[in-house]
Enzyme design. Structure first.
Site, PDB file in Angstrom:
ATOM      1  N   ASP A  45      -0.487  -4.255 -18.552  1.00  0.00           N
ATOM      2  CA  ASP A  45      -0.888  -4.219 -19.962  1.00  0.00           C
ATOM      3  C   ASP A  45       0.531  -4.217 -20.926  1.00  0.00           C
ATOM      4  O   ASP A  45       0.652  -4.519 -21.586  1.00  0.00           O
ATOM      5  CB  ASP A  45      -2.039  -4.253 -20.073  1.00  0.00           C
ATOM      6  N   HIS A  50       5.020  -4.731 -25.102  1.00  0.00           N
ATOM      7  CA  HIS A  50       6.071  -4.234 -25.124  1.00  0.00           C
ATOM      8  C   HIS A  50       6.540  -5.917 -25.509  1.00  0.00           C
ATOM      9  O   HIS A  50       7.067  -6.133 -26.796  1.00  0.00           O
ATOM     10  CB  HIS A  50       6.528  -3.843 -24.034  1.00  0.00           C
ATOM     11  N   GLU A 123      -5.708  -1.501 -30.342  1.00  0.00           N
ATOM     12  CA  GLU A 123      -5.960  -0.875 -30.619  1.00  0.00           C
ATOM     13  C   GLU A 123      -5.020   0.163 -31.479  1.00  0.00           C
ATOM     14  O   GLU A 123      -3.328   0.097 -31.257  1.00  0.00           O
ATOM     15  CB  GLU A 123      -6.705   0.109 -30.389  1.00  0.00           C
TER      16      GLU A 123
HETATM   17  P1  NAP Z   1      -0.236   3.360 -19.652  1.00  0.00           P
HETATM   18  O1  NAP Z   1      -1.159   4.987 -19.906  1.00  0.00           O
HETATM   19  O2  NAP Z   1       0.438   3.223 -18.949  1.00  0.00           O
HETATM   20  O3  NAP Z   1      -1.786   2.446 -19.636  1.00  0.00           O
HETATM   21  C1  NAP Z   1      -3.331   2.962 -19.533  1.00  0.00           C
HETATM   22  C2  NAP Z   1      -3.517   1.990 -19.318  1.00  0.00           C
HETATM   23  O4  NAP Z   1      -4.614   0.656 -19.424  1.00  0.00           O
HETATM   24  C3  NAP Z   1      -3.187   0.750 -17.696  1.00  0.00           C
HETATM   25  O5  NAP Z   1      -3.389   1.079 -16.568  1.00  0.00           O
HETATM   26  C4  NAP Z   1      -3.383  -0.600 -18.478  1.00  0.00           C
HETATM   27  O6  NAP Z   1      -3.049  -1.665 -17.362  1.00  0.00           O
HETATM   28  C5  NAP Z   1      -3.852  -0.681 -19.673  1.00  0.00           C
HETATM   29  N1  NAP Z   1      -4.485  -1.592 -20.500  1.00  0.00           N
HETATM   30  C6  NAP Z   1      -3.516  -1.435 -21.400  1.00  0.00           C
HETATM   31  N2  NAP Z   1      -4.558  -2.134 -22.189  1.00  0.00           N
HETATM   32  C7  NAP Z   1      -5.187  -3.213 -21.524  1.00  0.00           C
HETATM   33  C8  NAP Z   1      -6.376  -3.532 -22.304  1.00  0.00           C
HETATM   34  N3  NAP Z   1      -6.642  -4.360 -23.642  1.00  0.00           N
HETATM   35  N4  NAP Z   1      -7.538  -3.955 -21.230  1.00  0.00           N
HETATM   36  C9  NAP Z   1      -7.595  -3.242 -20.157  1.00  0.00           C
HETATM   37  N5  NAP Z   1      -6.480  -2.312 -19.721  1.00  0.00           N
HETATM   38  C10 NAP Z   1      -6.023  -1.991 -20.748  1.00  0.00           C
HETATM   39  O7  NAP Z   1       0.067   3.282 -21.367  1.00  0.00           O
HETATM   40  P2  NAP Z   1       0.629   1.859 -21.835  1.00  0.00           P
HETATM   41  O8  NAP Z   1       0.922   1.021 -20.677  1.00  0.00           O
HETATM   42  O9  NAP Z   1       1.393   2.579 -23.124  1.00  0.00           O
HETATM   43  O10 NAP Z   1      -0.225   1.382 -22.840  1.00  0.00           O
HETATM   44  C11 NAP Z   1      -0.861   1.623 -24.272  1.00  0.00           C
HETATM   45  C12 NAP Z   1      -2.190   2.072 -23.803  1.00  0.00           C
HETATM   46  O11 NAP Z   1      -2.571   2.549 -22.959  1.00  0.00           O
HETATM   47  C13 NAP Z   1      -3.191   1.715 -24.972  1.00  0.00           C
HETATM   48  O12 NAP Z   1      -3.517   0.831 -26.547  1.00  0.00           O
HETATM   49  C14 NAP Z   1      -4.637   1.867 -24.921  1.00  0.00           C
HETATM   50  O13 NAP Z   1      -5.527   0.949 -24.777  1.00  0.00           O
HETATM   51  C15 NAP Z   1      -4.253   2.929 -23.486  1.00  0.00           C
HETATM   52  N6  NAP Z   1      -4.651   4.335 -23.388  1.00  0.00           N
HETATM   53  C16 NAP Z   1      -5.940   4.043 -23.012  1.00  0.00           C
HETATM   54  C17 NAP Z   1      -6.097   5.379 -21.966  1.00  0.00           C
HETATM   55  C18 NAP Z   1      -7.512   6.077 -21.776  1.00  0.00           C
HETATM   56  O14 NAP Z   1      -7.947   4.524 -21.344  1.00  0.00           O
HETATM   57  N7  NAP Z   1      -8.535   6.717 -22.129  1.00  0.00           N
HETATM   58  C19 NAP Z   1      -5.523   7.162 -23.504  1.00  0.00           C
HETATM   59  C20 NAP Z   1      -4.586   6.484 -24.251  1.00  0.00           C
HETATM   60  C21 NAP Z   1      -4.099   4.811 -24.127  1.00  0.00           C
HETATM   61  P3  NAP Z   1      -1.779  -2.581 -16.854  1.00  0.00           P
HETATM   62  O15 NAP Z   1      -1.999  -0.753 -15.369  1.00  0.00           O
HETATM   63  O16 NAP Z   1      -2.076  -3.370 -15.975  1.00  0.00           O
HETATM   64  O17 NAP Z   1      -0.912  -1.925 -17.987  1.00  0.00           O
END
Ligand code: NAP
Length: 268
Positions: A45, A50, A123
């Site tokens: 994702d 990106h 988000e």
């Molecule tokens: P990352 O830390 O590599 O990714 C965080 C995780 O979120 C990865 O497992 C990614 O899936 C998953 N993800 C992204 N979009 C999703 C969606 N719409 N539905 C379900 N899972 C999703 O960070 P990144 O690759 O730079 O991605 C940024 C995203 O990380 C932000 O948009 C935010 O949503 C998420 N995030 C989550 C948390 C948390 O859950 N506590 C904290 C900070 C940020 P993949 O493994 O397939 O890439």
């Protein structure tokens, strides 16, 4: 038809990218990074985020499709083994467009008339750069509450399964044109009070966050994090623009949620 490819840049994704480019050009499609009709995201994702941000200036012209080599791949419809099938489907041009709502984020500053507007696929979050975040939450021009806590997260329906879900927010179907405001560890006691639940706002409503004392905030838009100084307000609304996904096979949203969070093998 013109296409572009965004790879996660690991060996497996790069190998798939080379194969996809080879097959698609053999079928007579043109590789065009500047003005593609289809963007193939090969990775997770994060890779799709990106790709989305690379083409936000032409969202009405471009459609995204994901091949999953990441950890979760919520947005990806295809597995690496299916690459030949996907390429044939792209070459035949037989796809349906599925549109998902986006979030518009506008940051206004105290010392300038200039404001910056961003589009988020997942988000936007706001945290204080140092201390507890204190912000007034204003809904449609009326102060709703004074929030004190770690931060606030405003998500799109398709982003509701990402950070928002980890914060206890609801999962919204992307046919709902809405945004969701979710708290991060609010301070709630006799003195300070917030609603405590996530709020889901329809597309004709808007939400303004107004700083109470501090003026510098860490604002994220998907994977992009920026420190904004002298912030007057941050405004959130459902964007006019939508993201378009090219669907070559049915993969209903609730099945996507099931496969991502419950179990990837559907058992009847
Ligand atoms: P990352 O830390 O590599 O990714 C965080 C995780 O979120 C990865 O497992 C990614 O899936 C998953 N993800 C992204 N979009 C999703 C969606 N719409 N539905 C379900 N899972 C999703 O960070 P990144 O690759 O730079 O991605 C940024 C995203 O990380 C932000 O948009 C935010 O949503 C998420 N995030 C989550 C948390 C948390 O859950 N506590 C904290 C900070 C940020 P993949 O493994 O397939 O890439």
């Amino acid at each position: 038809m013109k296409f572009a490819v965004q790879s996660r840049n690991d060996p497996q994704s790069n190998e798939l990218m080379e194969r996809a480019i080879g097959y698609l050009t053999d079928f007579g499609l043109e590789l065009d990074e500047e003005k593609p009709d289809i963007v193939l995201s090969i990775g997770g994702d994060g890779t799709l985020l990106h790709a989305f941000h690379r083409y936000t200036h032409m969202l009405s012209e471009v459609a995204f499709v994901g091949i999953h080599t990441g950890h979760l791949g919520f947005y990806a419809d295809w597995q690496p083994n299916d690459i030949e099938k996907l390429v044939i489907s792209i070459a035949k041009g037989e796809y349906r467009i599925s549109e998902y709502p986006l979030l518009e984020v506008t940051v206004n500053y105290r010392d300038s008339e200039e404001s910056f507007t961003y589009l988020a696929l997942n988000e936007s979050t706001v945290k204080s750069s140092e201390v507890t975040l204190v912000m007034d939450v204003v809904l449609n021009g009326r102060r709703f509450e004074r929030f004190r806590g770690d931060g606030l997260c405003v998500s799109t329906p398709s982003g509701s399964t990402a950070y928002n879900k980890a914060l206890g927010g609801a999962i919204l179907h992307p046919s709902l044109e809405a945004l969701q405001l979710t708290e991060m560890a609010s301070i709630n006691n006799r003195v300070f009070r917030t609603v405590g639940s996530s709020l889901v706002l329809p597309s004709h409503h808007h939400c303004l966050l107004k700083p109470v004392k501090a003026e510098d905030f860490m604002v994220t838009v998907d994977h992009v994090q920026l420190l904004h100084k002298n912030v007057k307000s941050i405004e959130y609304r459902v964007a006019k623009e939508k993201v378009r996904f090219a669907r070559y096979k049915a993969f209903p949203f609730w099945q996507r949620v099931h496969d991502s969070f419950i179990d990837s093998d559907l058992k009847d």
